[in-house]
Scaffold this motif. Structure first.
Motif, PDB file in Angstrom:
ATOM      1  N   THR A   1     -72.014  67.274 -87.155  1.00 16.40           N
ATOM      2  CA  THR A   1     -73.205  67.169 -88.678  1.00 16.40           C
ATOM      3  C   THR A   1     -72.738  67.282 -89.770  1.00 16.40           C
ATOM      4  O   THR A   1     -72.963  67.155 -91.105  1.00 16.40           O
ATOM      5  CB  THR A   1     -74.543  67.720 -88.097  1.00 16.40           C
ATOM      6  OG1 THR A   1     -73.902  69.259 -88.051  1.00 16.40           O
ATOM      7  CG2 THR A   1     -75.367  67.845 -86.815  1.00 16.40           C
ATOM      8  N   GLU A   2     -71.648  68.219 -89.499  1.00 16.35           N
ATOM      9  CA  GLU A   2     -70.583  68.383 -90.963  1.00 16.35           C
ATOM     10  C   GLU A   2     -70.248  67.279 -91.822  1.00 16.35           C
ATOM     11  O   GLU A   2     -70.229  66.630 -93.318  1.00 16.35           O
ATOM     12  CB  GLU A   2     -69.591  69.454 -91.117  1.00 16.35           C
ATOM     13  CG  GLU A   2     -69.955  70.783 -89.873  1.00 16.35           C
ATOM     14  CD  GLU A   2     -69.957  70.221 -88.486  1.00 16.35           C
ATOM     15  OE1 GLU A   2     -70.258  71.607 -88.162  1.00 16.35           O
ATOM     16  OE2 GLU A   2     -70.433  69.331 -87.660  1.00 16.35           O
TER      17      GLU A   2
ATOM     18  N   GLY B   1     -77.080  60.942 -91.098  1.00 20.11           N
ATOM     19  CA  GLY B   1     -78.874  61.278 -91.399  1.00 20.11           C
ATOM     20  C   GLY B   1     -79.787  62.398 -91.337  1.00 20.11           C
ATOM     21  O   GLY B   1     -78.783  62.808 -90.140  1.00 20.11           O
ATOM     22  N   PRO B   2     -80.669  62.971 -91.793  1.00 20.46           N
ATOM     23  CA  PRO B   2     -80.820  64.470 -91.354  1.00 20.46           C
ATOM     24  C   PRO B   2     -81.563  64.086 -90.119  1.00 20.46           C
ATOM     25  O   PRO B   2     -81.984  65.040 -89.254  1.00 20.46           O
ATOM     26  CB  PRO B   2     -82.311  64.070 -92.182  1.00 20.46           C
ATOM     27  CG  PRO B   2     -82.554  62.745 -92.843  1.00 20.46           C
ATOM     28  CD  PRO B   2     -80.852  62.660 -92.979  1.00 20.46           C
ATOM     29  N   GLU B   3     -82.184  62.823 -89.726  1.00 24.14           N
ATOM     30  CA  GLU B   3     -82.157  63.012 -88.433  1.00 24.14           C
ATOM     31  C   GLU B   3     -81.332  62.681 -87.059  1.00 24.14           C
ATOM     32  O   GLU B   3     -81.763  62.890 -85.571  1.00 24.14           O
ATOM     33  CB  GLU B   3     -83.215  61.256 -88.187  1.00 24.14           C
ATOM     34  CG  GLU B   3     -84.733  60.735 -89.004  1.00 24.14           C
ATOM     35  CD  GLU B   3     -83.804  60.213 -90.255  1.00 24.14           C
ATOM     36  OE1 GLU B   3     -84.201  60.354 -91.057  1.00 24.14           O
ATOM     37  OE2 GLU B   3     -82.593  60.468 -90.475  1.00 24.14           O
TER      38      GLU B   3
ATOM     39  N   THR C   1     -81.682  59.195 -81.459  1.00 23.39           N
ATOM     40  CA  THR C   1     -81.252  60.576 -82.091  1.00 23.39           C
ATOM     41  C   THR C   1     -81.029  60.494 -81.284  1.00 23.39           C
ATOM     42  O   THR C   1     -81.399  61.163 -80.022  1.00 23.39           O
ATOM     43  CB  THR C   1     -82.668  61.195 -82.790  1.00 23.39           C
ATOM     44  OG1 THR C   1     -83.729  61.110 -82.462  1.00 23.39           O
ATOM     45  CG2 THR C   1     -83.319  59.616 -83.756  1.00 23.39           C
ATOM     46  N   MET C   2     -80.759  62.140 -81.703  1.00 22.94           N
ATOM     47  CA  MET C   2     -79.890  63.073 -80.418  1.00 22.94           C
ATOM     48  C   MET C   2     -80.811  63.810 -80.232  1.00 22.94           C
ATOM     49  O   MET C   2     -81.329  64.418 -78.875  1.00 22.94           O
ATOM     50  CB  MET C   2     -79.372  64.353 -81.135  1.00 22.94           C
ATOM     51  CG  MET C   2     -77.409  64.770 -80.832  1.00 22.94           C
ATOM     52  SD  MET C   2     -76.920  64.514 -79.926  1.00 22.94           S
ATOM     53  CE  MET C   2     -78.174  65.873 -78.915  1.00 22.94           C
TER      54      MET C   2
END
Length: 390
Positions: free
Chosen positions: A207-208, A249-251, A316-317
Motif C-alpha cells: 500500500t506504500e 487506491g483507497p479501496e 479488492t483486498m
C-alpha cells in the motif's frame, strides 16, 4: 519473480548441449591457432578440442529519415552506445519475453509469438519509438533461433528465452521522439521455474507504493515500469514475503503480482467457482499467459470444476479477506512467461496474514488443469495452433 539472464553461467551449465555441434552448423566458429613454425617448436599447435562456437544476437537499426536498416545476425557481444543516447537518460526502452521449446520429435516452436509482436508495437507507440512489421521481425527471429537451436536444452521443462528489445539511440540530450533507434534480440537457455515442484509463494500487500495509475504506462511493457519496483520488492523480502501484491487506491484494488498478472478463485454459495482477474483498464499489462489462462478456462479444458465462470472485474483486498475468513477463497495465483503459473499461500495485509488454500502439490482445482493444458500446448504434448514452428 523476474527472469535473470545469466548467460555466462548458463553457457557453462549447458556446455554438453553444444559439445555435439557439427562444424557444418551455420554459426560463427573461432579456432585457436598457433604461431609455431613447426610441430617441434614447443609452442601450442592447433587443438580441435578448443573450438569455440559463439552464440548470436540480432540487431536492426532505425533512422527517422531512412526507416529500418539492414537486419544483422552477428556474434553476441556488447553494444556501442553514445553517452548521450536517449535510452540512457530518458528510459526510451521497451522489451518482450517469449520462449522457444524443443519437442520430443525434434521440432522447435514459439508460443503465441504474434501476441508478443502486437504488444511490442503497442508499447513502442506509447513512448514514441518506431513501430515495425511484426510478421517480418518474427521471421528474422526464427532465423536467429534456427542458427542457435543447439542452445535449446533437451531436458524436460527447459526452453530458450527470447528477449526482443527496442531502445532510443539518438545522440542528443533532449526529451522527444528519437531520430535513431536500435532493435535487438538476445537468447538464453532457461530451466524450469520450479525445478523441484510447485512451491507456493507469499505476497506482501503493498500500500506504500503503486505500480501503475490510470492513464499511466502500466499496460505497456516498458523498461521504466520495472526499476521502481525493485525497492518495494526488497522491502517485501525483508518482511519475509516473496513478492509484492500491488494494491491501488483507497479501496486497495488488486492489480498485479510482482511482474505477473493475478488471478483469484472464489466459491459462491451455490457451489459455482469464479475465476477472477482484474480488467484491462490501462493499469494491467495484457499478458500472453493471462490471455491463455482466460481462453483455456472459457474453453473449459479437461479437469476444471464443472460449474465455473470467468470474470474480468475489479477485486479488492476486502473481498479476498472476507472470502478467506468465510472459507470461500479457493486459490490465488500469478501468471506469466517465466513461471507460467505461480500459486500463492498467504498475503501480508495491514499487519496480518490472509491465508490462501493450496493443494498437496501446491496448486488448486482451477490452476492445476489450466497449467497442465498450457504447458502441454507449449511443449507439443497437446497439439495447438498456439505453437508456431520455427
Amino acid at each position: 519473480m523476474t527472469l535473470s539472464l545469466f548467460r555466462s553461467s548458463l553457457r557453462s551449465a549447458r556446455s554438453s548441449t553444444r559439445a555435439s555441434t557439427r562444424l557444418a552448423t551455420p554459426a560463427w566458429i573461432t579456432m585457436t591457432s598457433s604461431r609455431n613454425m613447426s610441430s617441434g617448436s614447443g609452442l601450442a599447435d592447433i587443438d580441435p578440442s578448443r573450438v569455440e562456437v559463439t552464440d548470436h544476437m540480432l540487431t536492426i537499426p532505425w533512422n527517422v529519415v531512412s526507416g529500418w536498416g539492414v537486419p544483422k545476425i552477428q556474434p553476441y557481444g556488447p553494444l556501442a552506445l553514445d553517452p548521450s543516447c536517449t535510452v540512457l537518460h530518458y528510459a526510451q526502452t521497451i522489451f518482450e519475453g517469449m520462449k522457444a521449446y524443443r519437442h520430443d520429435n525434434g521440432k522447435v516452436t514459439l508460443f503465441r509469438p504474434d501476441m508478443n509482436m502486437k504488444r511490442m508495437n503497442t508499447s513502442a507507440a506509447r513512448i514514441a519509438l518506431p513501430t515495425f512489421d511484426g510478421e517480418a521481425l518474427l521471421e528474422i527471429i526464427k532465423q536467429l533461433i534456427r542458427i542457435d537451436k543447439d542452445w535449446i536444452p533437451k531436458e524436460p521443462g527447459h526452453s530458450l528465452y527470447v528477449r526482443p528489445t527496442l531502445i532510443g539511440t539518438q545522440k542528443a540530450v533532449g526529451v522527444g521522439p528519437p531520430s535513431d533507434a536500435l532493435l535487438f534480440v538476445i537468447l538464453s537457455p532457461v530451466g524450469p521455474y520450479y525445478p523441484k515442484g510447485f512451491k507456493p509463494v507469499s505476497l506482501y500487500g503493498t500500500t506504500e507504493y503503486v505500480r501503475a495509475t490510470p492513464g499511466g504506462t502500466g499496460a505497456f511493457k516498458l523498461g521504466v515500469n520495472y526499476a521502481p519496483g525493485i525497492l518495494p520488492q526488497k522491502q517485501a523480502a525483508e518482511l519475509g514475503y516473496a513478492q509484492n501484491l500491488w494494491l491501488h487506491g483507497p479501496e486497495h484494488y488488486l492489480t498485479e503480482v510482482g511482474t505477473m498478472n493475478m488471478f483469484v478463485v472464489f466459491k459462491k454459495e451455490d457451489g459455482t467457482f469464479e475465476l477472477v482477474t482484474p480488467p484491462l483498464d490501462g493499469m494491467i499489462l495484457p499478458g500472453v499467459t493471462r490471455d491463455s489462462v482466460l481462453s483455456l478456462a472459457r474453453q473449459h479444458v479437461p479437469g476444471l470444476p464443472e460449474k465455473l465462470v470467468v470474470s474480468e472485474r475489479p477485486v479488492t483486498m476486502a473481498e479476498v479477506k472476507e472470502a478467506s475468513e468465510k472459507g470461500r477463497l479457493v486459490e490465488m495465483f500469478g501468471a506469466g512467461t517465466a513461471a507460467v503459473i505461480s500459486p500463492v499461500d498467504r498475503i501480508g495485509y495491514l499487519g496480518e496474514d490472509v491465508h490462501v488454500p493450496t493443494g498437496p502439490d501446491g496448486m488448486g482445482p482451477v490452476s492445476r488443469p489450466i497449467w497442465k493444458e498450457l504447458v502441454g500446448r507449449q511443449t507439443g504434448e497437446i497439439k495447438s495452433d498456439w505453437s508456431v514452428e520455427i
